[in-house]
Motif scaffolding. Sequence first.
Motif, mmCIF file in Angstrom:
data_model
loop_
_atom_site.group_PDB
_atom_site.id
_atom_site.type_symbol
_atom_site.label_atom_id
_atom_site.label_comp_id
_atom_site.label_asym_id
_atom_site.label_seq_id
_atom_site.Cartn_x
_atom_site.Cartn_y
_atom_site.Cartn_z
ATOM 1 N N VAL A 1 -14.859 -5.169 3.397
ATOM 2 C CA VAL A 1 -14.343 -3.805 3.528
ATOM 3 C C VAL A 1 -13.217 -3.790 4.549
ATOM 4 C CG1 VAL A 1 -14.883 -1.427 4.209
ATOM 5 C CG2 VAL A 1 -16.563 -2.766 2.927
ATOM 6 N N THR B 1 -10.881 -3.813 -4.050
ATOM 7 C CA THR B 1 -10.218 -2.557 -4.422
ATOM 8 C C THR B 1 -8.874 -2.441 -3.725
ATOM 9 O OG1 THR B 1 -12.380 -1.507 -4.686
ATOM 10 C CG2 THR B 1 -10.469 -0.060 -4.503
ATOM 11 N N CYS B 2 -8.830 -2.880 -2.490
ATOM 12 C CA CYS B 2 -7.581 -2.872 -1.724
ATOM 13 C C CYS B 2 -6.531 -3.755 -2.394
ATOM 14 C CB CYS B 2 -7.860 -3.336 -0.298
ATOM 15 S SG CYS B 2 -6.448 -3.189 0.830
ATOM 16 N N GLU C 1 -12.773 3.795 4.529
ATOM 17 C CA GLU C 1 -13.216 2.497 4.025
ATOM 18 C C GLU C 1 -12.684 2.234 2.614
ATOM 19 O OE1 GLU C 1 -15.336 4.874 4.945
ATOM 20 O OE2 GLU C 1 -16.173 4.190 6.873
ATOM 21 N N VAL C 2 -12.322 0.986 2.385
ATOM 22 C CA VAL C 2 -11.916 0.552 1.055
ATOM 23 C C VAL C 2 -12.385 -0.881 0.879
ATOM 24 C CG1 VAL C 2 -9.621 -0.145 1.902
ATOM 25 C CG2 VAL C 2 -9.978 0.234 -0.543
ATOM 26 N N TYR C 3 -13.009 -1.156 -0.257
ATOM 27 C CA TYR C 3 -13.472 -2.514 -0.528
ATOM 28 C C TYR C 3 -12.286 -3.463 -0.611
ATOM 29 C CZ TYR C 3 -18.172 -0.772 -1.500
ATOM 30 O OH TYR C 3 -19.408 -0.189 -1.382
ATOM 31 N N TYR D 1 -2.258 3.064 3.134
ATOM 32 C CA TYR D 1 -2.619 2.451 1.860
ATOM 33 C C TYR D 1 -2.563 0.939 2.043
ATOM 34 C CZ TYR D 1 2.453 1.817 1.151
ATOM 35 O OH TYR D 1 3.770 1.467 1.290
ATOM 36 N N CYS D 2 -2.976 0.200 1.045
ATOM 37 C CA CYS D 2 -3.041 -1.260 1.160
ATOM 38 C C CYS D 2 -1.654 -1.855 0.903
ATOM 39 C CB CYS D 2 -4.078 -1.815 0.185
ATOM 40 S SG CYS D 2 -5.770 -1.344 0.596
ATOM 41 N N GLN E 1 -5.286 -2.035 -5.543
ATOM 42 C CA GLN E 1 -4.318 -0.989 -5.226
ATOM 43 C C GLN E 1 -2.966 -1.591 -4.875
ATOM 44 O OE1 GLN E 1 -4.268 1.079 -1.430
ATOM 45 N NE2 GLN E 1 -4.269 3.060 -2.462
ATOM 46 N N LYS F 1 -6.515 8.382 -2.489
ATOM 47 C CA LYS F 1 -7.130 7.675 -1.364
ATOM 48 C C LYS F 1 -6.531 8.124 -0.043
ATOM 49 C CE LYS F 1 -9.646 4.870 0.929
ATOM 50 N NZ LYS F 1 -11.075 5.195 1.127
#
Length: 316
Positions: free
Chosen positions: A13, A98-99, A93-95, A181-182, A102, A82
């Motif tokens: 995460v 998933t990051c 939080e972002v896995y 954001y990622c 994205q 997000k």
Amino acid sequence: MLAFNGSVFMPSVFILIGIPGLESEQCWIGIPFCGMYFIAVIGNSLLLIIIKHENSLHAPMYIFLAMLAATDISLSTCILPKMLGIFWFHLPEVYFDTCLLQMWLIHSFQAIESGILLAMALDRYVAICYPLRHATVFSQQLLTHIGVGVTLRAAILIAPSILLIKYRLQLYRTTVVSHSYCEHMAIVKLATEDIRVNKIYGLFVAFTILGFDIIFITLSYVSIFITVFQLPQKEARYKAFNTCIAHICVFLQFYLLAFFSFFAHRFGSHIPPYVHILLSNLYLLVPPFLNPIVYGVKTKQIRDHVLKMFFSKKVT
């Protein structure tokens, strides 16, 4: 997720903090961002509906515009939900996977948009410089190939940068990402391993896609201007130039924001971090927001159909 000497091994995460330095104002910053997002989605969806249902707009220029509208909707949707979750609902939080997804989607849609802008410039070049050959050159088959080509180019060139992070970088100093954001370099700089390969490949992709597209877009419009100014009739010159104004506006705002963001990150070490993050956010949010407005105002055919939809009569 294991920790070694203060570092984190293969984190599951990440924590996105939003805009560092403006945490207390993020709830207010989210309001104009949300407004831009809804205008982008509604405006681009309206363009798609009009182009799909009006047979007179099934020309290459409008098909490229529909591709651009679909890309803008996808790009803004990759980032805004997000981001607003971070700003308004404190869901940072972002896995890890998933990051990365994205990141791949955002950079792929940016590359696709650049490719579509190049295709639109070439379309205008052929239409103005070689009008008798335009219908032959830009056939339906070519339009399909262009759409598939710019999509594959983006997906294939961006994918290795994601794989380099996934399988090359495994030990991170922290899981806290100073971004909303990622973003590629924001994640890469957290790693403790040698990140030169990641940086070099990121620059290679940026210059391969944006550099290539900018060169050929510029050459196309230079050729267009030379041809337009050689036309004998003033009215013909004005009509030819007017068809390119919207494209030029979209081209300038997309690449100028890209350059501002790029140079601020690379050479603006004295600039506060929140300025870097805001520029990155605007680079992603402004083009999808402005594109339907620019084309709606500057393109008579689209403007007439919009007015017809809302006022039930054709405006001439």
